[in-house]
Motif scaffolding. Structure first.
Motif, PDB file in Angstrom:
ATOM      1  N   ASP A 245       0.833  -1.314  -0.024  1.00 58.48           N
ATOM      2  CA  ASP A 245      -0.144  -0.051  -0.186  1.00 58.48           C
ATOM      3  C   ASP A 245       0.993   1.452  -0.162  1.00 58.48           C
ATOM      4  O   ASP A 245       1.452   1.510   0.992  1.00 58.48           O
ATOM      5  CB  ASP A 245      -1.023  -0.112   0.917  1.00 58.48           C
ATOM      6  N   TRP A 246       1.337   1.802  -1.532  1.00 56.42           N
ATOM      7  CA  TRP A 246       1.757   2.899  -1.171  1.00 56.42           C
ATOM      8  C   TRP A 246       1.665   4.455  -0.768  1.00 56.42           C
ATOM      9  O   TRP A 246       2.108   5.488  -0.312  1.00 56.42           O
ATOM     10  CB  TRP A 246       2.122   3.437  -2.629  1.00 56.42           C
ATOM     11  N   THR A 247       0.223   4.193  -0.567  1.00 50.90           N
ATOM     12  CA  THR A 247      -0.563   5.455   0.006  1.00 50.90           C
ATOM     13  C   THR A 247      -0.281   5.282   1.564  1.00 50.90           C
ATOM     14  O   THR A 247       0.409   6.240   2.867  1.00 50.90           O
ATOM     15  CB  THR A 247      -1.733   5.329   0.387  1.00 50.90           C
ATOM     16  N   TYR A 287       0.262   5.856 -10.492  1.00 45.71           N
ATOM     17  CA  TYR A 287      -0.065   5.201  -9.119  1.00 45.71           C
ATOM     18  C   TYR A 287       0.520   5.646  -8.618  1.00 45.71           C
ATOM     19  O   TYR A 287       0.164   6.299  -7.178  1.00 45.71           O
ATOM     20  CB  TYR A 287       0.552   3.859  -9.085  1.00 45.71           C
ATOM     21  N   CYS A 291      -0.760   7.800  -4.565  1.00 46.29           N
ATOM     22  CA  CYS A 291      -0.443   7.520  -3.422  1.00 46.29           C
ATOM     23  C   CYS A 291      -0.232   8.703  -2.847  1.00 46.29           C
ATOM     24  O   CYS A 291      -0.259   8.654  -1.478  1.00 46.29           O
ATOM     25  CB  CYS A 291       0.017   6.422  -3.606  1.00 46.29           C
ATOM     26  N   ARG A 292       0.824   9.570  -3.430  1.00 46.95           N
ATOM     27  CA  ARG A 292       1.143  10.639  -2.908  1.00 46.95           C
ATOM     28  C   ARG A 292       0.578  11.901  -2.032  1.00 46.95           C
ATOM     29  O   ARG A 292       0.551  12.528  -1.143  1.00 46.95           O
ATOM     30  CB  ARG A 292       2.357  11.746  -3.550  1.00 46.95           C
TER      31      ARG A 292
END
Length: 302
Positions: A245-247, A287, A291-292
């Motif tokens: 989960d890059w968030t 993506y 997420c950023r």
């Protein structure tokens, strides 16, 4: 123009500096929206003239708001073969010339005594990286070690000792220099079934650079065949196609005060490779920006 706080963490990509014309490749991909690049060398410089290459890359970037986040040298500088000595020389040369690219960081493998237990490499690690760390510090350069095992483990390996948090403890005990740190990514932890998230909180002061690479753990394969069976139990993936989960990853990095780049490391995804390589990287870029927190920032009116 007001600074864009989103760009405290830039989303970029790696670029093979050993290509015949890396600048042409950079010029071709920048319209996709990459915000940083990491030119990297595989083992030696391959005869590249670094001042000339730096000029070509600066020209390719032009007026675009794109930074050279770091430079990479991936080889084994701890051994004594001809190529290994070339790796060590490449590190010295890249450190000396990083400023020409507008970069202040060089990343890569630590190296390793081949076929030996990990701890056997520590004296040679100190012998090689102590002078390199001082050389880099004199030039305002930081060094970041990628956390990739290159199929090695604690018992034996060919390339790198910086793939395990227990090894990080030993490495930074040998050399506690402030300009030595990690080039971190969740992929290489998931490959060994390590939860990557707690590492960000614990190791944030040593995380200097982040690679955008992920992994998919195939738990159904593990339950039926284990981790040493015929079928691969894990696949390296481009961000957006893996388990992380890059968030959460980016949120934890921000909470820890990380400012730098997440540069996509391609060429590993079993699906988005070959003719689909850039398709996968473009998806990863989109993506990771989402997420950023999005691709743009509009400040509140004063």
């Amino acid at each position: 123009m007001m600074p864009n706080p989103l760009l405290d963490i830039r989303i970029g990509t790696m670029v093979r500096a050993n290509l015949d014309d890396p600048a042409a490749y950079i010029k071709a991909i920048l319209p996709l929206g990459f915000e940083s690049i990491q030119p990297f060398f595989w083992q030696t410089l391959g005869g590249k003239d670094l001042p000339r290459l730096a000029g070509q890359i600066r020209e390719a970037i032009g007026d675009a708001d794109v930074t050279v986040s770091s430079l990479g040298v991936f080889g084994n500088p701890l051994e004594g073969g001809d190529v290994d000595r070339g790796v060590l020389q490449a590190w010295e040369t890249v450190i000396d010339n990083a400023h020409l690219f507008g970069a202040s960081m060089v990343c890569g493998f630590t190296g390793r005594l081949r076929g030996k237990p990990l701890t056997d490499s520590l004296p040679r690690f100190r012998e090689v990286w102590g002078p390199l760390a001082r050389r880099a510090a004199d030039k305002g350069v930081r060094i970041a070690f990628e956390n990739c095992a290159m199929d090695g483990n604690w018992v034996a390996g060919d390339w790198n000792i910086a793939h395990n948090p227990d090894a990080w403890e030993l490495m930074f005990n040998e050399l506690p220099d402030d300009n030595l740190g990690l080039e971190w990514e969740p992929c290489h932890q998931l490959v060994y079934l390590i939860d990557p998230m707690p590492q960000i909180r614990k190791w944030a002061p040593r995380i200097f650079h982040v690679h955008g690479k992920d992994a998919t753990v195939r738990w159904d394969v593990i339950r039926e065949h284990g981790v040493f069976g015929r079928l691969p139990f894990v696949q390296m993936r481009t961000p957006g196609f893996g388990d992380s989960d890059w968030t959460r990853v980016i949120s934890e990095l921000r909470l820890a005060g990380y400012k730098g780049a997440i540069d996509v490391e391609g060429w590993h995804d079993p699906v988005y490779r070959g003719d689909l390589e850039i398709t996968g990287q473009a998806r990863a870029l989109e993506y990771l920006k989402l997420c950023r927190g999005g691709a743009s920032y509009l400040p509140n009116p004063a």
